[in-house]
Design an enzyme around this catalytic site. Sequence first.
Site, mmCIF file in Angstrom:
data_model
loop_
_atom_site.group_PDB
_atom_site.id
_atom_site.type_symbol
_atom_site.label_atom_id
_atom_site.label_comp_id
_atom_site.label_asym_id
_atom_site.label_seq_id
_atom_site.Cartn_x
_atom_site.Cartn_y
_atom_site.Cartn_z
ATOM 1 N N HIS A 161 1.652 2.390 -3.475
ATOM 2 C CA HIS A 161 -0.200 3.193 -4.119
ATOM 3 C C HIS A 161 1.092 4.594 -4.006
ATOM 4 O O HIS A 161 0.562 4.545 -4.953
ATOM 5 C CB HIS A 161 -1.079 2.871 -3.136
ATOM 6 C CG HIS A 161 -1.636 1.469 -3.106
ATOM 7 N ND1 HIS A 161 -1.882 0.629 -4.609
ATOM 8 C CD2 HIS A 161 -2.582 0.793 -2.229
ATOM 9 C CE1 HIS A 161 -2.276 -0.284 -3.569
ATOM 10 N NE2 HIS A 161 -2.896 -0.233 -3.306
ATOM 11 N N ASP A 172 0.833 -1.265 -0.041
ATOM 12 C CA ASP A 172 0.093 -0.042 0.094
ATOM 13 C C ASP A 172 1.042 1.509 -0.292
ATOM 14 O O ASP A 172 2.057 1.466 -0.796
ATOM 15 C CB ASP A 172 -0.762 -0.316 1.175
ATOM 16 C CG ASP A 172 -2.109 0.754 0.971
ATOM 17 O OD1 ASP A 172 -1.914 2.282 0.579
ATOM 18 O OD2 ASP A 172 -3.418 0.472 0.993
#
Length: 556
Positions: free
Chosen positions: A331, A297
């Site tokens: 991300h 992430d």
Amino acid sequence: MNSFKKHYSRTLKSALGLLLVLPQLCMAQEPARPIIQQVEFKKDTLSISNCGAKGDGQFLNTASINQTIRTCSERGGGVVLVPAGIWLTGPIEMQNNVNLHLKRDAVLLFTKDFDQYKLVESNWEGEPAWRNQNPISGKNLYNIAITGNGIIDGNGGAWRMVKKSKLTASQWKNLVASGGTVDPKSEIWYPSASSLKGSQEKKAGVIRPGTTIDDFKDVKDFLRPNLLVFTNCKKILLEGVTIQNSPAWNVHPLLCEDLTLRKLSVRNPWYGQNGDGVDVESCKNVLIEDCTFDVGDDGICIKSGRDKAGRDRGKPTENVIIRNNVVYHAHGGFVIGSEMSGGARNIWVEDCSFIGTDIGLRFKTTRGRGGVVENIFINNINMIDIPGEAILFDMYYAAVDPVPLAGEKRSSVKTITLPVTEETPQFKNFYIKNIVAKGASKGIFLRGLPEMHIQNIWIEHATLEANKGIEIIEASQINLKNIVLKTTENNPLIAINNSSAIKLDNIQALDAPELYIEVAGEKSSDIRLSKSNTKAAKTVSQFIAGSTNKSLTIKN
């Protein structure tokens, strides 16, 4: 008398003009950088092996490790040594004045026996919540460290759900055969029925009036802990170790002060759900340097609480220096939000490289958050192979992966204007310079709210190789200077929608675009494009959706 009136009028106009300029001049002046206080320890050393611990990967060492840490602290502090071996353990609780030091060939491996992790009052994505006890935790502590060159492994694969879309067919088949359960749509694997049940509840685990711990026991497996959490601690050092395979976030300092992260390697599978590298939440005086992140992430992320809980806490993350770091898969390379309701300010990011992160610089929020993010200074950032945007500001964050998977369809944002309240977030006063991106979907993307524009953003000296150039929506006082764009889908090179006070100075397209600049929206005004190679374009400007040519001034 007339001459006096004219003189007075000119003087008044000059004064008013100066008043308008002064705020920007003041905002451009950097605040003093923080001094981060460092830890100090006695040289006294206790080995966990001398307290009954066994590094055979079979014996559960929870009691031995915690007893060693308590004994060290009670004696005035020092070093707790984790020697060579695989040290299976349950939750570890740090104590004052202790440096937990891992030898290079030491692996601290957390058990996948969920019964070893009790439900405790904790925090999840910026809100008070019941969660399983963190593998490593400390609360209200002073002068603590985790150092060395060993490995801390959270055994996160036992906890995390996995999306079928992120695995190959054979990987998915093997995962399902390993046990656990699959959701009714056969799209997501869960490690247990309890985990699946928790996924079907809205905000499972979040503490609400009238609920108790008993209300969440049937979804306990779903309430994944963050691997390493320090809460309300002062003088912290994390240095040298590898922190990997977390159930959720890897490193989560909350309400801490004087925190140093140095030479860490932070790793997670790229598909690891909520597998952030480090989330610095409502902390003050922070240094993150010489670290490497490769996670599932966001890589390096700044937070300060979510919605009302974050606003009520009222603790911004502030006085942060981030330098000389490398982020591989994530991300976002450097991220602020989306839980930033307590605000963030006075943050410096410099001399970092992002290699293959979904987005490079990622600033995200949404209505309901509130909070002010301001005084962010970013310098010398290199990016390679960014699937999404090199630089992104988005006030419509929707809690989905930043880059859609193949065949995934997403609905477009519906633009409506709402009243400005304490729930309205703000992004302002960002100073970004010396950026190189070689490969991205889009160079720069700014999208504010109709009722609260992204404001006072300076981006200077950037070379951006991307499919598309620049898009600015609902923004004001945006200054882009000395920007080189190499694009493949350059129609238009620059798109501006319902934005004002946009200054574009020396924008150079390496490949001649079909359309240089497109202006949309009746609220677009005071857009100034100067010293740019507009003549290289087949069409210089286009005005759509209620905009007129009065909104744009071009001077070459």
